[in-house]
Design a protein around this motif. Structure first.
Motif, PDB file in Angstrom:
ATOM      1  N   PHE A 188      -7.271   8.312   2.738  1.00 16.20           N
ATOM      2  CA  PHE A 188      -7.413   6.899   2.376  1.00 16.20           C
ATOM      3  C   PHE A 188      -8.953   6.288   2.541  1.00 16.20           C
ATOM      4  CE2 PHE A 188      -5.450   7.340   6.418  1.00 16.20           C
ATOM      5  CZ  PHE A 188      -6.106   6.314   7.254  1.00 16.20           C
TER       6      PHE A 188
ATOM      7  N   PHE B 282      -0.110  12.279   0.842  1.00 18.65           N
ATOM      8  CA  PHE B 282      -0.993  13.056   0.734  1.00 18.65           C
ATOM      9  C   PHE B 282      -0.376  14.620   0.631  1.00 18.65           C
ATOM     10  CE2 PHE B 282      -1.531   9.595   3.920  1.00 18.65           C
ATOM     11  CZ  PHE B 282      -2.865   9.246   3.284  1.00 18.65           C
TER      12      PHE B 282
ATOM     13  N   GLU C  39      -3.025  12.947   7.839  1.00 19.74           N
ATOM     14  CA  GLU C  39      -3.489  11.465   7.394  1.00 19.74           C
ATOM     15  C   GLU C  39      -2.419  10.557   7.316  1.00 19.74           C
ATOM     16  OE1 GLU C  39      -4.286  14.508   6.319  1.00 19.74           O
ATOM     17  OE2 GLU C  39      -6.142  14.657   5.323  1.00 19.74           O
TER      18      GLU C  39
ATOM     19  N   TYR D 123       0.909  -0.984   0.054  1.00 16.78           N
ATOM     20  CA  TYR D 123      -0.023  -0.073   0.050  1.00 16.78           C
ATOM     21  C   TYR D 123       0.738   1.400   0.033  1.00 16.78           C
ATOM     22  CZ  TYR D 123      -3.810   2.993   0.880  1.00 16.78           C
ATOM     23  OH  TYR D 123      -4.690   4.101   0.599  1.00 16.78           O
TER      24      TYR D 123
ATOM     25  N   SER E 224      -3.221   5.581  -1.834  1.00 16.47           N
ATOM     26  CA  SER E 224      -3.949   6.345  -1.380  1.00 16.47           C
ATOM     27  C   SER E 224      -4.578   7.460  -2.229  1.00 16.47           C
ATOM     28  CB  SER E 224      -3.549   7.149   0.076  1.00 16.47           C
ATOM     29  OG  SER E 224      -2.363   8.037  -0.581  1.00 16.47           O
TER      30      SER E 224
ATOM     31  N   LEU F  51      -2.360   6.801   8.695  1.00 13.55           N
ATOM     32  CA  LEU F  51      -2.311   5.794   7.941  1.00 13.55           C
ATOM     33  C   LEU F  51      -1.182   4.846   8.564  1.00 13.55           C
ATOM     34  CD1 LEU F  51      -2.307   3.977   5.451  1.00 13.55           C
ATOM     35  CD2 LEU F  51      -0.833   5.826   4.091  1.00 13.55           C
TER      36      LEU F  51
ATOM     37  N   ASP G 112      -9.652  -0.141   1.535  1.00 16.09           N
ATOM     38  CA  ASP G 112      -8.307  -0.505   1.145  1.00 16.09           C
ATOM     39  C   ASP G 112      -7.082  -1.275   2.008  1.00 16.09           C
ATOM     40  OD1 ASP G 112      -9.153   0.232  -1.527  1.00 16.09           O
ATOM     41  OD2 ASP G 112      -8.444   2.307  -1.221  1.00 16.09           O
ATOM     42  N   LEU G 113      -7.497  -0.737   3.233  1.00 18.81           N
ATOM     43  CA  LEU G 113      -6.417  -1.083   4.450  1.00 18.81           C
ATOM     44  C   LEU G 113      -6.876  -2.363   5.242  1.00 18.81           C
ATOM     45  CD1 LEU G 113      -5.670   2.373   5.855  1.00 18.81           C
ATOM     46  CD2 LEU G 113      -4.372   1.201   3.800  1.00 18.81           C
TER      47      LEU G 113
ATOM     48  N   GLY H  76       1.069   5.250   0.198  1.00 19.51           N
ATOM     49  CA  GLY H  76       0.440   6.336   0.632  1.00 19.51           C
ATOM     50  C   GLY H  76       1.255   7.693   0.737  1.00 19.51           C
TER      51      GLY H  76
END
Length: 284
Positions: A171, A142, A196, A138, A166, A200, A175-176, A140
């Motif tokens: 997110f 932002f 965020e 994943y 993300s 995460l 998805d997590l 991520g």
């Protein structure tokens, strides 16, 4: 003839050139220092086409013949040499702007040199192995960090499956929820640090996933939480963050992944090329 350079003329006419003429045109653009001394026959031999094709390129670009085109090649080449010779002493009214660009490039050069000096090989390989071994990755990032995150996500997706990302502003829990202790979360975080990012990282930590931080310093909020923290311009007081250093660091990661997982990557890319061809995604 007009005052355009040969490169500008080639770009304007490139789409209408024959495949052989395109080969010759690319040679003139990429090897001007060599082309100034070569005959049409020699250029043709260099790129694997006939002398006639090279001469036809000259006609296609509007020249009366090859010799007139080569005169412009020489003129452009000499102009480039003169410009390079005078770079240290800008005398035009644009000197301030030129100095500004030079300062920016010099700053980027210092940052990349610092990156080379501070990179920890063991940490790089830990990050590479974690990404290769993960059941899902994943990514991520932002705000302004999303641009680098997306570049890594898109590139990594060419190399392996089960890669997710993300959005730039947050997110989705869905998805997590499938992250496990075998998963990896690659999290990008640069000033100003977004809330965020911390959320995460906290969730990935609860799931037992390995956190790989791509950040500006070891003690950034996400850097403190990560099992592997890779930093960019950690010791530079530049006043701004360099995207060049981030992309360079990511290039190192991608190269390492390709090195250690070459066989699987080759099979995946062969499958992708078949799909790309079926969908006619690319011009070439």
């Amino acid at each position: 003839m007009n005052t355009k350079t040969l490169s500008q003329m080639i770009k304007a006419s490139y789409s209408s050139l024959s495949p052989g003429q395109k080969k010759a045109a690319e040679f003139f653009m990429e090897h001007a220092d060599e082309a100034v001394l070569l005959t049409a026959f020699q250029v043709g031999r260099k790129v694997g086409i006939s002398e006639t094709t090279v001469i036809r390129l000259a006609y296609a670009l509007g020249f009366s013949g090859y010799s007139q085109m080569q005169d412009l090649v020489r003129k452009d080449w000499l102009a480039g040499k003169q410009q390079a010779a005078g770079e240290e002493y800008p005398s035009s009214e644009n000197a301030d702007e030129e100095n500004l660009f030079r300062r920016v490039i010099d700053q980027e050069r210092k940052i990349l040199r610092q990156l080379l000096d501070q990179v920890n090989d063991d940490e790089i390989w830990k990050a590479i192995d974690a990404v290769i071994q993960a059941d899902r990755v994943y990514v991520g990032g932002f705000g302004s960090s999303f641009a680098a995150a997306y570049w890594f996500y898109y590139t990594l997706k060419q190399l392996r499956g089960n890669v997710f990302i993300s959005g730039p502003n947050g997110f989705l829990p869905e998805d997590l929820c499938d992250l496990t202790e075998r998963s990896a979360a690659v999290i990008f975080s640069f000033p100003r640090y977004r809330r965020e990012t911390f959320k995460l990282a906290s969730y990935a930590e609860k799931q037992g996933s390995r956190i790989i931080a791509i950040t500006d310093r070891q003690l950034s909020p996400v850097g403190q939480m990560a099992s592997v923290t890779l930093t960019t311009d950690e010791h530079m007081d530049s006043g701004h963050h360099s995207i060049a250093s981030v992309v360079s660091l990511l290039e190192v990661l991608i190269a390492g992944i390709q090195e250690r997982d070459h066989e699987k990557i080759t099979k995946r890319q062969q499958k992708l090329e078949i799909l790309y061809a079926e969908k006619e995604l690319f011009l070439e």
